[in-house]
Design a protein around this motif. Sequence first.
Motif: not given
Length: 102
Positions: A33-35, A53-54, A61-64
Amino acid sequence: MVILQVDFDYKGGYDEDMFKECENLAKSIACEPGFMWKIWTQNKEKNTSGGIYAFESKDDAQKYIKMHLSRLEKSGLASNFRYEIFETNEKLSAITNFPPKS
């Protein structure tokens, strides 16, 4: 957009070996998600690897990173994780050719 910078000590292969070891991981990362995108990094001399990464948001980003560090640790190929999340200045980035023009 935010940038996530990750690096770690890496015990796997590099170049083509890394591709073979990480192809399925890359496909999984692309679905997060959000990648938005990732640049894979490697330093054979220092035995490190990682990526730039973006993500669409800091929350994405924090969840990933929470999930990804756990996954890497379990793989046994990586240790000594370092990461940082940066906000971007899109106006200045545009002056210095980001995003790249096709």
